[in-house]
Design an enzyme around this catalytic site. Structure first.
Site, PDB file in Angstrom:
ATOM      1  N   THR A 263       3.559  -5.573   0.347  1.00  0.00           N
ATOM      2  CA  THR A 263       3.892  -4.507  -0.606  1.00  0.00           C
ATOM      3  C   THR A 263       5.213  -3.810  -0.271  1.00  0.00           C
ATOM      4  OG1 THR A 263       2.555  -2.958   0.677  1.00  0.00           O
ATOM      5  CG2 THR A 263       1.478  -4.064  -1.171  1.00  0.00           C
TER       6      THR A 263
ATOM      7  N   GLY B 205       8.708  -2.485  -0.528  1.00  0.00           N
ATOM      8  CA  GLY B 205       9.611  -2.232  -1.647  1.00  0.00           C
ATOM      9  C   GLY B 205       8.972  -1.646  -2.885  1.00  0.00           C
ATOM     10  N   THR B 206       7.680  -1.292  -2.810  1.00  0.00           N
ATOM     11  CA  THR B 206       7.009  -0.789  -4.021  1.00  0.00           C
ATOM     12  C   THR B 206       7.639   0.497  -4.535  1.00  0.00           C
ATOM     13  OG1 THR B 206       5.357   0.210  -2.557  1.00  0.00           O
ATOM     14  CG2 THR B 206       4.771  -1.868  -3.617  1.00  0.00           C
ATOM     15  N   GLY B 207       7.956   1.431  -3.641  1.00  0.00           N
ATOM     16  CA  GLY B 207       8.500   2.718  -4.085  1.00  0.00           C
ATOM     17  C   GLY B 207       9.857   2.574  -4.738  1.00  0.00           C
ATOM     18  N   CYS B 208      10.733   1.786  -4.105  1.00  0.00           N
ATOM     19  CA  CYS B 208      12.060   1.540  -4.678  1.00  0.00           C
ATOM     20  C   CYS B 208      11.940   0.862  -6.037  1.00  0.00           C
ATOM     21  CB  CYS B 208      12.879   0.657  -3.740  1.00  0.00           C
ATOM     22  SG  CYS B 208      13.029   1.264  -2.052  1.00  0.00           S
TER      23      CYS B 208
ATOM     24  N   LYS C 236       2.237   9.461  -6.382  1.00  0.00           N
ATOM     25  CA  LYS C 236       1.765   8.083  -6.243  1.00  0.00           C
ATOM     26  C   LYS C 236       0.574   8.052  -5.292  1.00  0.00           C
ATOM     27  CE  LYS C 236       5.828   6.771  -4.904  1.00  0.00           C
ATOM     28  NZ  LYS C 236       7.073   6.058  -4.539  1.00  0.00           N
TER      29      LYS C 236
END
Length: 266
Positions: A209, A211-214, A176
């Site tokens: 932003t 919580g984007t990875g989860c 990412k």
């Protein structure tokens, strides 16, 4: 009778502020039309300003939650997030053996605010026990550096980063690139070492932003549970999280969350 939706299990920690962790995972799964189930690995005291405390659950509690779901209900995809310690990483890795469902591993190391969510001693267990069980691993650039020592400073460094992660055994890796400086696009690289898929989306000027990875990992798991091939599951997940980032909103005095329900809003 309404047909049963695909079944997805998240194995992760909680976020009391509701923007990341188990809470984000279940919101994502609901938004994408799958039935989300959960195994809680740790409880955090967390808000828009950071993580104030972390309490791991006992290995027996994690094991019991997993077996209760898998042995009775079953799963069509599993997503792992915050696992906190080497003991929990190894417990979860053992549970994944024989489950027979695709696994998305989000190797959570630090929070959006820079708070550590994975013990240093657990890194080797992630490399040797968890990554080999991953259908897709989804590290951000900080997590790539933690796991492999490869520091990515531009788009050209993403391929060597992917190779370094793949050396630990996942079938696919999604590097990412959202943390890369500058650029009009947020660029990610998905590869299995043979195929390459470069995914680009507009970089939104939005600091909220959390919580984007989860959210991205849960969206990928949702796509896999629906039977999508990995590249299509990842592409659809990136489309979803891009919209969620664009709709992110202020919450408290710090970094707000992405909006998991953006597709339902007028």
């Amino acid at each position: 009778m309404t047909s049963r939706p695909p079944l997805v299990l998240t194995v992760a920690g909680s976020d009391s502020g509701g923007g990341a962790g188990i809470q984000a995972d279940l919101k994502t799964m609901l938004a994408l039309g799958v039935h989300g189930m959960s195994v809680l690995t740790a409880v955090t005291a967390q808000n828009s300003r950071g993580v104030q405390g972390v309490w791991e659950l006992p290995e027996d509690a994690v094991r019991a939650q997993y077996r209760a779901v898998v042995d009775d209900i079953g799963v069509q995809a599993v997503k792992t997030g915050m696992l906190a310690s080497a003991a929990l990483v190894e417990t979860v890795a053992d549970l994944l053996d024989g489950t027979g469902a695709p696994v998305v591993v989000d190797p959570v190391g630090v929070s959006k605010h820079g708070d550590s969510l994975l013990a240093e001693a657990a890194l080797d267990s992630v490399r040797t026990r968890l990554l080999p069980r991953a259908t897709v691993a989804t590290p951000n650039l900080d997590e790539v550096a933690q796991l492999t020592g490869v520091h990515v400073v531009d788009e050209g460094g993403m391929r060597p980063a992917a190779e370094a992660v793949l050396a630990h055994g996942p079938r696919w890796v999604l590097i990412k690139g959202g943390h890369l400086p500058g650029g009009a696009d947020a660029v990610d690289l998905l590869t299995d070492g043979t195929e390459e898929h470069w995914l680009r989306a507009p970089r939104h000027d939005n600091r909220h932003t959390h919580g984007t990875g989860c959210t991205l990992a849960s969206a990928i798991a949702s796509g896999l549970a629906k039977g999508l091939p990995v590249p299509e599951a990842v592409r659809q997940a990136k489309d979803y999280v891009t919209g969620a980032i664009a709709a992110g909103f202020a919450l408290g005095g710090g970094i707000g969350p992405v909006d998991h329900g953006w597709r339902f809003e007028a």
